[in-house]
Write an enzyme that holds these catalytic residues in place. Structure first.
Site, mmCIF file in Angstrom:
data_model
loop_
_atom_site.group_PDB
_atom_site.id
_atom_site.type_symbol
_atom_site.label_atom_id
_atom_site.label_comp_id
_atom_site.label_asym_id
_atom_site.label_seq_id
_atom_site.Cartn_x
_atom_site.Cartn_y
_atom_site.Cartn_z
ATOM 1 N N HIS A 165 0.815 -1.219 0.000
ATOM 2 C CA HIS A 165 0.000 0.000 0.000
ATOM 3 C C HIS A 165 0.854 1.278 0.000
ATOM 4 O O HIS A 165 0.319 2.363 -0.270
ATOM 5 C CB HIS A 165 -0.936 0.028 1.211
ATOM 6 N N HIS A 201 -6.436 -7.176 -0.559
ATOM 7 C CA HIS A 201 -6.625 -5.762 -0.860
ATOM 8 C C HIS A 201 -5.732 -5.336 -2.026
ATOM 9 O O HIS A 201 -4.595 -5.801 -2.153
ATOM 10 C CB HIS A 201 -6.289 -4.914 0.368
ATOM 11 N N ASP A 289 -4.443 -12.932 3.578
ATOM 12 C CA ASP A 289 -5.729 -12.497 4.102
ATOM 13 C C ASP A 289 -6.881 -12.900 3.183
ATOM 14 O O ASP A 289 -8.024 -12.485 3.389
ATOM 15 C CB ASP A 289 -5.756 -10.984 4.363
#
Length: 346
Positions: A165, A201, A289
């Protein structure tokens, strides 16, 4: 599947104990304070399983140079991160005010103001050991990439904090330095490089770093940003710009889909990516995840699915650097990483 680890493969793990010094207890999520998901126990879970299932060699990497970091991140951003070493013991700097216009001057800002200037969410904070831990994490990524380039063997960087990120000049999503981008940038000196990011993500930071460049192909399969963090990036129509046009491929999927649909989507999109670039090296932004019961991920992957995923990559017959990203179901994280790496190496 019970006999997967009868043959113990050699595995080089790049890891430094200083990565556990970055400790935050709380994060802000949907208006409330919650337990911080990037717990140091994630490292313990992974190391315990890998030591049990492989013949491991743990390597503490050489410290990455500031000059190399500047090939990925802006100087003023790096200087801000380094300045957080001056925070008092136990002091946590949580950004809560963000600039409405990036043309505002950062020169006269206090440290809390700078934190908001260099951050894109309120869920990620800094403390006095954040910089040293992030630096060690980035050093692990680079060390693993160097080893893979020299020997061709698959290496694993146990990166914590994670990195995908982190943009050129902003932190967020528990990420401060972009570990996968650092590994990929090094490998571009020796061949064609693709990053494959399978964290739940979208890796908004990695995408932004290479978005206008074709030196690295960025491929990400992730939860649809219409409903999941980081919300603003990861849509299918984001395909790169300028020289990077068609060197960015996103596969956004609805949460809670079954693993069969996941693998179907993955293989179809990967075939499209390889039509654009047939890489010499693949950097895997490995987010676990996507596990069935992960507290912040909502795909339905089991440990057996992770083994299958590893085998799928092995069939590509490329040189791999595995960079640890997410994965927050601590009691199963180590098993999932072990199954994946076994599939990749068996």
């Amino acid at each position: 599947m019970g006999n997967l680890f009868d043959e113990k493969f050699d595995l080089k793990i790049y890891y430094s104990t200083s990565q556990k010094r970055h400790v935050l207890k709380k994060e802000i999520y949907q208006g409330g304070a919650h337990s911080y998901n990037d717990k140091t126990s994630r490292i313990d879970s992974i190391l315990k399983s890998l030591k049990r299932d492989f013949k491991v060699k743990i390597i503490s990497p050489e410290k990455i140079s500031f000059d190399f970091l500047m090939e990925i991140h802006d100087l003023d951003y790096l200087e801000f991160l380094r300045s957080t070493e001056g925070l008092a013991e136990g002091q946590v700097l949580c950004p809560y005010v963000f600039p409405f216009d990036k043309r505002v001057s950062v020169k006269q800002l206090s440290l809390p103001g700078k934190a908001g200037y260099y951050c894109f969410d309120a869920g990620s904070s800094v403390m006095n050991f954040t910089w040293s831990s992030a630096l060690s994490s980035a050093s692990c990524a680079l060390g693993a990439a160097v080893q893979t380039q020299l020997t061709g063997e698959t290496t694993y960087a146990l990166c914590r904090p994670p990195g995908h990120h982190a943009t050129q000049n902003m932190f967020g999503g528990y990420c401060y330095l972009n570990n996968s981008a650092i590994a990929a940038k090094y490998l571009t000196k020796f061949g064609k490089v693709m990053i494959i990011d399978f964290d739940f993500h979208h890796g908004n930071g990695t995408q932004s770093i290479f978005y206008d460049s074709k030196e690295v192909f960025y491929f990400s399969i992730h939860a649809h940003p219409a409903v999941e963090y980081p919300y603003f990036t990861g849509f299918e129509d984001e395909i790169g710009i300028d020289e990077g046009l068609n060197y960015n491929l996103n596969v956004p999927l609805e949460p809670f889909l079954d693993s069969k649909k996941y693998f179907e989507s993955f293989k179809n999109a990967l075939s499209k990516a390889f039509q654009v670039m047939d890489p010499d090296y693949i950097v895997l932004s490995a987010g676990f995840d996507i596990e069935d019961e992960d507290p912040i991920g909502h795909f339905n992957m089991s440990k057996d699915d992770f083994f299958t995923l590893g085998q799928m990559f092995k069939q590509l017959k490329k040189k791999f650097v595995v960079i640890q990203e997410g994965g927050y179901l601590v009691n199963e994280l180590g098993n999932n990483v072990s199954h994946f790496l076994c599939g990749l190496k068996s």
